[in-house]
Design an enzyme around this catalytic site. Sequence first.
Site, PDB file in Angstrom:
ATOM      1  CB  ILE A 162       6.645   6.564  14.947  1.00 52.12           C
ATOM      2  CG1 ILE A 162       7.768   5.533  14.803  1.00 52.12           C
ATOM      3  CG2 ILE A 162       6.474   7.419  13.681  1.00 52.12           C
ATOM      4  CD1 ILE A 162       9.107   6.081  14.411  1.00 52.12           C
ATOM      5  CG  ASP A 200       2.666   1.275   9.652  1.00 52.36           C
ATOM      6  OD1 ASP A 200       2.307   2.165  10.449  1.00 52.36           O
ATOM      7  OD2 ASP A 200       2.968   1.506   8.472  1.00 52.36           O
ATOM      8  NE  ARG A 260       0.424  12.100   7.493  1.00 46.73           N
ATOM      9  CZ  ARG A 260       0.530  13.315   8.020  1.00 46.73           C
ATOM     10  NH1 ARG A 260      -0.535  13.941   8.421  1.00 46.73           N
ATOM     11  NH2 ARG A 260       1.705  13.887   8.151  1.00 46.73           N
ATOM     12  CE  LYS A 266      -1.905   1.565   4.070  1.00 42.61           C
ATOM     13  NZ  LYS A 266      -1.592   2.965   4.360  1.00 42.61           N
ATOM     14  CG  ASN A 267       2.127   2.713   3.599  1.00 42.81           C
ATOM     15  OD1 ASN A 267       0.970   3.019   3.317  1.00 42.81           O
ATOM     16  ND2 ASN A 267       2.506   2.449   4.839  1.00 42.81           N
ATOM     17  CB  CYS A 318      -4.974   5.735  10.598  1.00 41.60           C
ATOM     18  SG  CYS A 318      -5.464   4.311   9.659  1.00 41.60           S
ATOM     19  NE  ARG A 341      -7.650   4.066   5.260  1.00 39.15           N
ATOM     20  CZ  ARG A 341      -7.211   5.170   5.814  1.00 39.15           C
ATOM     21  NH1 ARG A 341      -7.774   5.627   6.889  1.00 39.15           N
ATOM     22  NH2 ARG A 341      -6.198   5.821   5.299  1.00 39.15           N
ATOM     23  CG  LEU A 397       8.445  18.130   9.308  1.00 37.66           C
ATOM     24  CD1 LEU A 397       8.889  16.716   9.656  1.00 37.66           C
ATOM     25  CD2 LEU A 397       9.588  19.110   9.524  1.00 37.66           C
ATOM     26  NE  ARG A 417      -0.458   9.901  10.381  1.00 35.25           N
ATOM     27  CZ  ARG A 417      -0.739   8.934   9.538  1.00 35.25           C
ATOM     28  NH1 ARG A 417      -1.910   8.365   9.562  1.00 35.25           N
ATOM     29  NH2 ARG A 417       0.137   8.535   8.651  1.00 35.25           N
ATOM     30  N   PRO A 418       0.766  16.154  12.018  1.00 35.24           N
ATOM     31  CG  PRO A 418       2.527  17.266  13.058  1.00 35.24           C
ATOM     32  CD  PRO A 418       1.706  16.006  13.132  1.00 35.24           C
ATOM     33  CB  ILE A 419       0.881  18.479   6.748  1.00 32.80           C
ATOM     34  CG1 ILE A 419       0.049  19.773   6.834  1.00 32.80           C
ATOM     35  CG2 ILE A 419      -0.025  17.278   6.820  1.00 32.80           C
ATOM     36  CD1 ILE A 419      -0.805  19.992   5.597  1.00 32.80           C
TER      37      ILE A 419
HETATM   38  C1  EPZ Z   1       3.841   6.908   6.730  1.00 35.89           C
HETATM   39  O1  EPZ Z   1       2.997   7.916   7.270  1.00 35.89           O
HETATM   40  C2  EPZ Z   1       2.971   5.704   6.494  1.00 35.89           C
HETATM   41  N1  EPZ Z   1       1.905   6.039   5.576  1.00 35.89           N
HETATM   42  C3  EPZ Z   1       2.391   5.215   7.823  1.00 35.89           C
HETATM   43  O2  EPZ Z   1       1.681   4.023   7.579  1.00 35.89           O
HETATM   44  C4  EPZ Z   1       3.528   4.913   8.792  1.00 35.89           C
HETATM   45  O3  EPZ Z   1       2.986   4.594  10.044  1.00 35.89           O
HETATM   46  C5  EPZ Z   1       4.438   6.129   8.924  1.00 35.89           C
HETATM   47  O4  EPZ Z   1       4.893   6.573   7.609  1.00 35.89           O
HETATM   48  C6  EPZ Z   1       5.681   5.858   9.761  1.00 35.89           C
HETATM   49  O5  EPZ Z   1       6.385   4.776   9.217  1.00 35.89           O
HETATM   50  C7  EPZ Z   1       2.130   5.986   4.273  1.00 35.89           C
HETATM   51  O6  EPZ Z   1       3.201   5.687   3.792  1.00 35.89           O
HETATM   52  C8  EPZ Z   1       0.975   6.267   3.387  1.00 35.89           C
HETATM   53  P1  EPZ Z   1       5.636  10.354   8.865  1.00 35.89           P
HETATM   54  P2  EPZ Z   1       3.450   9.427   7.308  1.00 35.89           P
HETATM   55  O7  EPZ Z   1       5.495  11.628   8.137  1.00 35.89           O
HETATM   56  O8  EPZ Z   1       4.241   9.727   6.095  1.00 35.89           O
HETATM   57  C9  EPZ Z   1       5.713  13.558  12.428  1.00 35.89           C
HETATM   58  C10 EPZ Z   1      -0.167   2.547   7.723  1.00 35.89           C
HETATM   59  O9  EPZ Z   1      -0.712   1.990   8.699  1.00 35.89           O
HETATM   60  N2  EPZ Z   1       5.509  14.581  11.387  1.00 35.89           N
HETATM   61  O10 EPZ Z   1       6.887   9.565   8.668  1.00 35.89           O
HETATM   62  O11 EPZ Z   1       2.262  10.228   7.585  1.00 35.89           O
HETATM   63  C11 EPZ Z   1       4.477  12.693  12.615  1.00 35.89           C
HETATM   64  O12 EPZ Z   1       3.518  13.319  13.449  1.00 35.89           O
HETATM   65  C12 EPZ Z   1       0.286   3.991   7.835  1.00 35.89           C
HETATM   66  O13 EPZ Z   1      -0.010   2.014   6.636  1.00 35.89           O
HETATM   67  C13 EPZ Z   1       5.524  15.915  11.736  1.00 35.89           C
HETATM   68  O14 EPZ Z   1       5.713  16.292  12.883  1.00 35.89           O
HETATM   69  O15 EPZ Z   1       4.383   9.421   8.574  1.00 35.89           O
HETATM   70  C14 EPZ Z   1       5.044  11.438  13.187  1.00 35.89           C
HETATM   71  O16 EPZ Z   1       5.223  11.596  14.564  1.00 35.89           O
HETATM   72  C15 EPZ Z   1      -0.319   4.727   8.919  1.00 35.89           C
HETATM   73  N3  EPZ Z   1       5.306  16.842  10.752  1.00 35.89           N
HETATM   74  C16 EPZ Z   1       6.414  11.329  12.503  1.00 35.89           C
HETATM   75  O17 EPZ Z   1       6.703  12.635  12.009  1.00 35.89           O
HETATM   76  C17 EPZ Z   1       5.109  16.493   9.456  1.00 35.89           C
HETATM   77  O18 EPZ Z   1       4.920  17.380   8.603  1.00 35.89           O
HETATM   78  C18 EPZ Z   1       6.488  10.340  11.350  1.00 35.89           C
HETATM   79  O19 EPZ Z   1       5.444  10.625  10.411  1.00 35.89           O
HETATM   80  C19 EPZ Z   1       5.110  15.127   9.114  1.00 35.89           C
HETATM   81  C20 EPZ Z   1       5.322  14.179  10.100  1.00 35.89           C
END
Ligand code: EPZ
Length: 417
Positions: A327, A305, A92, A22-23, A116, A398, A125, A121-123
């Site tokens: 995480i 995950d 997301r 998926k990812n 989820c 999903r 970055l 999960r802020p954006i």
């Molecule tokens: C990806 O999510 C995966 N989703 C998630 O899988 C997975 O749990 C996660 O990476 C960690 O491995 C997809 O690939 C579609 P991150 P993502 O940005 O990209 C913080 C599943 O079950 N952060 O690496 O959203 C955030 O809050 C899913 O398949 C910020 O602070 O994860 C977290 O604590 C769910 N600001 C950490 O970074 C930002 O702008 C890691 O998040 C972005 C992230």
Amino acid sequence: MDSIHIQGGIALQGKVCIQGSKNAALPILAATLLTVEQSYIKNCPRIADVYAMVSLLRRLGCLVTWREDGLSVDSSQVGREAMGGEAVKGMRSSLCLLGALLGRCGEAVLEHPGGCVIGERPINLHLWALEQMGVTFSEEEGMIQARTAGLHGTRIVLPMPSVGATENIILAGVMAEDDTSIEGAAKEPEIAALCRYLQSCGAEIDGIGTDRLVIHGGNKLYGTEFAVPSDRIVAGTYLMACIGTGGCVLLEGAPADEMAAVLEAASWMGASCWTTEEGICIQSSGCPKAVERLTTLPYPGFPTDLQSAALTVLTAAEGRSIVEESIFENRFRVAQELNRMGACVEQLDAHTVVVQGAKQLRGAEVEARELRGGAALVIAGLMARGETRVTGCPYIYRGYENICRDFRELGARIVSV
Ligand code: EPZ
């Protein structure tokens, strides 16, 4: 198919074929926007999140067709549609459309994406990195408006290895003028898959698989054929299920080289795992061992995950285990449901739980509230004595093509109703 019914207590036996990731599939599908030619993405999993991404690509004007073995995407005509609604709010990964649309059209209008319910999960970055590449953002009535007069390469130092932010920078970077370097990039295999896909379209990217990526921008990208790799999280889910129920299972096509930390954790839990040309074999007595401390970490560490699945298995282990989620906060929602099945999981803080194991789980009615927690409840149902009914299954669909069929192939008594 809103609920899954399981008659637990059967050791899993046999082999199951692991679906596409998926990812990896989701950002690759977004990346098809970067070429005006036809792309063929093989081994694309047939899951709700992919259906949502397909609906978004169609709204943008792409011609997307399911074939026997994957998806064909013709992105020759792409409009400037605002992207909102359930497909964006509920997923997301729709955020990848930001980098891809900026690369293709120089602008994007996207509703704030959801996904989820795991942590905030802020954006920030994503936005901060794209701003450094020449993008300006504004927000009006919940819609993020992004515009650039031209993406330019730069040096980006990520303060934390965000998977999604790394992907967005790569997607924008391949279309930018000059080189973009990312230091502190996430190293998840799904990012390497996106880079390999883009390379096969004609992009130049160095440092794949490391935390320092250099994206040489400005190459014209062509249509290509690419196979999505197998899903390490689905493979890990089935592996954990086998440790919980006992038995002997072959995970056909499982990407063992991406699963070192999972295989190590399996050995701590007392299971034997070995790899063959076909995939990963696992053998377990069904009496897992407690683990002093299992901590989720960015790749190559133990994946967040699979935290809920591991936690579920540890409820049956003799002794006390600590599970630490480094995480996300708020990713222990499954604990409450496991306790309703007779487990003893105590949450110490937002990032830590203690499991007092060796509890025989009892069948119960439980509710999935997010994707991986939902899959963990299915594992709990397989381990439990009696019947379990898991509701909230749309979350599970999903990410899992057909979790009931897969476990039935391994001998479980499980149906979706
Ligand atoms: C990806 O999510 C995966 N989703 C998630 O899988 C997975 O749990 C996660 O990476 C960690 O491995 C997809 O690939 C579609 P991150 P993502 O940005 O990209 C913080 C599943 O079950 N952060 O690496 O959203 C955030 O809050 C899913 O398949 C910020 O602070 O994860 C977290 O604590 C769910 N600001 C950490 O970074 C930002 O702008 C890691 O998040 C972005 C992230």
